[in-house]
Scaffold this motif. Structure first.
Motif, PDB file in Angstrom:
ATOM      1  N   LYS A   1     -21.796  35.972  12.695  1.00 55.19           N
ATOM      2  CA  LYS A   1     -22.741  36.833  13.414  1.00 55.19           C
ATOM      3  C   LYS A   1     -22.004  37.655  14.464  1.00 55.19           C
ATOM      4  CE  LYS A   1     -27.063  36.650  16.034  1.00 55.19           C
ATOM      5  NZ  LYS A   1     -28.106  35.752  16.628  1.00 55.19           N
ATOM      6  N   GLN A   2     -21.071  37.007  15.188  1.00 56.00           N
ATOM      7  CA  GLN A   2     -20.291  37.721  16.199  1.00 56.00           C
ATOM      8  C   GLN A   2     -19.452  38.831  15.568  1.00 56.00           C
ATOM      9  OE1 GLN A   2     -17.974  35.168  18.870  1.00 56.00           O
ATOM     10  NE2 GLN A   2     -19.343  33.464  18.397  1.00 56.00           N
ATOM     11  N   LEU A   3     -18.778  38.492  14.469  1.00 48.37           N
ATOM     12  CA  LEU A   3     -17.888  39.460  13.827  1.00 48.37           C
ATOM     13  C   LEU A   3     -18.663  40.596  13.180  1.00 48.37           C
ATOM     14  CD1 LEU A   3     -15.215  37.076  12.227  1.00 48.37           C
ATOM     15  CD2 LEU A   3     -15.115  38.332  14.393  1.00 48.37           C
ATOM     16  N   ARG A   4     -19.847  40.300  12.647  1.00 47.33           N
ATOM     17  CA  ARG A   4     -20.681  41.368  12.075  1.00 47.33           C
ATOM     18  C   ARG A   4     -21.078  42.357  13.160  1.00 47.33           C
ATOM     19  NH1 ARG A   4     -23.807  42.062   7.436  1.00 47.33           N
ATOM     20  NH2 ARG A   4     -23.310  39.979   6.687  1.00 47.33           N
ATOM     21  N   THR A   5     -21.409  41.844  14.340  1.00 50.82           N
ATOM     22  CA  THR A   5     -21.770  42.713  15.467  1.00 50.82           C
ATOM     23  C   THR A   5     -20.600  43.608  15.861  1.00 50.82           C
ATOM     24  OG1 THR A   5     -23.270  41.004  16.303  1.00 50.82           O
ATOM     25  CG2 THR A   5     -22.607  42.725  17.861  1.00 50.82           C
ATOM     26  N   LEU A   6     -19.372  43.086  15.747  1.00 56.08           N
ATOM     27  CA  LEU A   6     -18.173  43.859  16.078  1.00 56.08           C
ATOM     28  C   LEU A   6     -17.750  44.800  14.950  1.00 56.08           C
ATOM     29  CD1 LEU A   6     -16.050  40.965  17.645  1.00 56.08           C
ATOM     30  CD2 LEU A   6     -17.074  42.889  18.887  1.00 56.08           C
ATOM     31  N   GLY A   7     -18.415  44.667  13.798  1.00 56.15           N
ATOM     32  CA  GLY A   7     -18.057  45.507  12.659  1.00 56.15           C
ATOM     33  C   GLY A   7     -16.847  44.989  11.899  1.00 56.15           C
ATOM     34  N   VAL A   8     -16.520  43.726  12.106  1.00 61.92           N
ATOM     35  CA  VAL A   8     -15.369  43.124  11.422  1.00 61.92           C
ATOM     36  C   VAL A   8     -15.829  42.534  10.089  1.00 61.92           C
ATOM     37  CG1 VAL A   8     -13.581  41.353  11.527  1.00 61.92           C
ATOM     38  CG2 VAL A   8     -14.192  42.636  13.599  1.00 61.92           C
ATOM     39  N   ARG A   9     -15.117  42.861   9.055  1.00 65.69           N
ATOM     40  CA  ARG A   9     -15.418  42.399   7.697  1.00 65.69           C
ATOM     41  C   ARG A   9     -14.691  41.084   7.433  1.00 65.69           C
ATOM     42  NH1 ARG A   9     -13.215  46.059   2.703  1.00 65.69           N
ATOM     43  NH2 ARG A   9     -13.830  44.733   0.922  1.00 65.69           N
ATOM     44  N   VAL A  10     -15.385  40.107   6.861  1.00 65.28           N
ATOM     45  CA  VAL A  10     -14.779  38.808   6.550  1.00 65.28           C
ATOM     46  C   VAL A  10     -14.850  38.573   5.047  1.00 65.28           C
ATOM     47  CG1 VAL A  10     -14.783  36.321   6.982  1.00 65.28           C
ATOM     48  CG2 VAL A  10     -15.485  37.908   8.801  1.00 65.28           C
ATOM     49  N   ILE A  11     -13.722  38.170   4.477  1.00 63.22           N
ATOM     50  CA  ILE A  11     -13.654  37.932   3.040  1.00 63.22           C
ATOM     51  C   ILE A  11     -13.217  36.482   2.790  1.00 63.22           C
ATOM     52  CG2 ILE A  11     -12.519  38.564   0.866  1.00 63.22           C
ATOM     53  CD1 ILE A  11     -12.054  41.360   2.138  1.00 63.22           C
ATOM     54  N   PHE A  12     -14.034  35.753   2.014  1.00 66.42           N
ATOM     55  CA  PHE A  12     -13.675  34.409   1.581  1.00 66.42           C
ATOM     56  C   PHE A  12     -13.160  34.538   0.143  1.00 66.42           C
ATOM     57  CE2 PHE A  12     -17.179  33.862   4.650  1.00 66.42           C
ATOM     58  CZ  PHE A  12     -16.505  33.123   5.614  1.00 66.42           C
ATOM     59  N   GLU A  13     -11.842  34.445  -0.010  1.00 65.35           N
ATOM     60  CA  GLU A  13     -11.206  34.770  -1.287  1.00 65.35           C
ATOM     61  C   GLU A  13     -11.645  33.858  -2.428  1.00 65.35           C
ATOM     62  OE1 GLU A  13      -8.150  34.685  -4.388  1.00 65.35           O
ATOM     63  OE2 GLU A  13      -8.302  33.152  -2.843  1.00 65.35           O
ATOM     64  N   GLN A  14     -11.672  32.565  -2.192  1.00 71.05           N
ATOM     65  CA  GLN A  14     -11.985  31.626  -3.266  1.00 71.05           C
ATOM     66  C   GLN A  14     -13.421  31.763  -3.757  1.00 71.05           C
ATOM     67  OE1 GLN A  14     -11.767  27.238  -2.502  1.00 71.05           O
ATOM     68  NE2 GLN A  14     -10.130  27.324  -4.011  1.00 71.05           N
ATOM     69  N   GLU A  15     -14.358  31.943  -2.812  1.00 70.47           N
ATOM     70  CA  GLU A  15     -15.769  32.064  -3.195  1.00 70.47           C
ATOM     71  C   GLU A  15     -16.159  33.486  -3.593  1.00 70.47           C
ATOM     72  OE1 GLU A  15     -15.451  28.554  -0.423  1.00 70.47           O
ATOM     73  OE2 GLU A  15     -14.802  30.631  -0.317  1.00 70.47           O
ATOM     74  N   GLU A  16     -15.203  34.440  -3.417  1.00 71.29           N
ATOM     75  CA  GLU A  16     -15.455  35.857  -3.707  1.00 71.29           C
ATOM     76  C   GLU A  16     -16.646  36.375  -2.913  1.00 71.29           C
ATOM     77  OE1 GLU A  16     -15.778  36.455  -7.901  1.00 71.29           O
ATOM     78  OE2 GLU A  16     -13.753  35.759  -8.342  1.00 71.29           O
ATOM     79  N   LEU A  17     -16.675  36.000  -1.637  1.00 65.51           N
ATOM     80  CA  LEU A  17     -17.730  36.467  -0.732  1.00 65.51           C
ATOM     81  C   LEU A  17     -17.149  37.472   0.247  1.00 65.51           C
ATOM     82  CD1 LEU A  17     -19.749  33.251   0.231  1.00 65.51           C
ATOM     83  CD2 LEU A  17     -20.540  35.178  -1.138  1.00 65.51           C
ATOM     84  N   ASP A  18     -17.862  38.572   0.436  1.00 68.92           N
ATOM     85  CA  ASP A  18     -17.421  39.645   1.320  1.00 68.92           C
ATOM     86  C   ASP A  18     -18.610  40.059   2.168  1.00 68.92           C
ATOM     87  OD1 ASP A  18     -16.574  41.998   2.521  1.00 68.92           O
ATOM     88  OD2 ASP A  18     -15.510  42.720   0.743  1.00 68.92           O
TER      89      ASP A  18
END
Length: 311
Positions: free
Chosen positions: A110-127
């Motif tokens: 939630k914090q990173l989304r507010t900052l506009g930072v994209r998070v990628i979980f490679e194994q689960e293929e979640l972006d």
């Protein structure tokens, strides 16, 4: 002008402008875990280099040790760099490496989304750039639950395998009346073993657990934890412990479908006949009986005074 002249368009090399931070974590500093950490960093570095517009800004690695415990200095440094706009994309191996629990993961996302930072979980293929917030929450919660269940299953499986193969350390777990020799095997602590015999003897002579506790206090016999006052639970567990008769039964809780009995596992303090007699007496004294309607409470509780009078 030459007739066969051909002009080829060469596209410009895209500028690497998205600053990427790689986060990796392992739970111990064992050689196997350090090798896993190296593999994580190497794989995610190659993945970052393969993206034309990505540039690797920093690598953040946390290694939990007995001294630092669950401290995650590098994770906190990553969050600080995200706040400072030094990092625009965070890439990590999987959800379990990113946070210690579901609440922490969702809070950080939630914090990173507010900052506009994209998070990628490679194994689960979640972006997070391509996933709706509510869907992301639902996915992470279900994945975390599945992982916890898998971890619990693995722990239970390991316990069963060690019990079945006879190598479980639980077979030689120390209890009151025993001590370990230099090889870690159970041997009788003669002084405390006399107290164990006394407890079983008093019970068979009709004493209640409260009566046994009073007798122990009267004789200035301290509890396993060195206290003057004994707990009812301690006496009750001792009277049901097969180890005093030389046997050990593992996974004997009602939740386990399989039990493992190691006969003559250790030196016996009391005979098997005495132990079985106590189990019969405990069942007789129990204020619960089972009939066609299930377990029912007796109308009358056991009284050591009545037992003594009847003799």
């Amino acid at each position: 002008m030459q007739e066969n002249l051909k002009i080829h368009f060469i596209p410009p090399v895209p500028k690497r402008e998205k600053r990427v931070g790689i986060y990796c974590r392992v739970s111990t500093n064992s050689a196997e875990q350090i090798q896993s950490l190296t593999a994580q960093v190497s794989h995610l570095t190659r993945l970052t280099a393969a993206m034309p517009q990505w540039v690797l800004a920093d690598v953040y690695m946390d290694i939990a040790t007995s001294k630092t415990g669950s401290s995650r200095k590098e994770f906190n440094r990553l969050l600080e760099d995200c706040n400072s706009r030094k990092i625009e994309i965070v890439i990590t191996k999987n959800i379990s490496r990113f946070g210690r629990d579901t609440v922490e993961i969702l809070d950080v996302l939630k914090q990173l989304r507010t900052l506009g930072v994209r998070v990628i979980f490679e194994q689960e293929e979640l972006d997070t750039a391509n996933t709706d917030s509510d869907l992301m929450i639902s996915i992470i919660e279900s994945l975390a639950q599945a992982e916890n269940e898998s971890r619990s299953d693995n722990i239970r499986w390991g316990i069963k395998q060690r019990a079945a193969s006879g190598i479980s350390k639980l077979y030689d777990r120390k209890c009151y009346g025993y001590k370990h020799d230099k090889d870690g095997k159970l041997v009788i602590d003669e002084q405390k073993a006399e107290n164990v015999k006394l407890i079983f003897d008093l019970y068979l002579r009709g004493q209640s657990i409260i009566g046994i506790i009073k007798e122990l206090e009267k004789r200035r016999i301290f509890s396993p934890t060195g206290k003057e006052k004994w707990c009812k639970r301690t006496i009750d567990v001792m009277l049901s412990n097969e180890k005093y008769a030389g046997d050990v039964r593992l996974l004997k809780s009602g939740k386990s479908e399989v039990q493992y009995l190691s006969s003559d596992n250790n030196p016996a303090i009391i005979s098997k006949e005495v132990f079985e007699a106590v189990q019969v007496e405990k069942k007789r004294r129990s204020n619960m009986v089972k009939d066609e309607n299930g377990w029912q409470r007796k109308n009358e509780k056991y009284s050591s005074k009545k037992k003594i009078k009847s003799k």
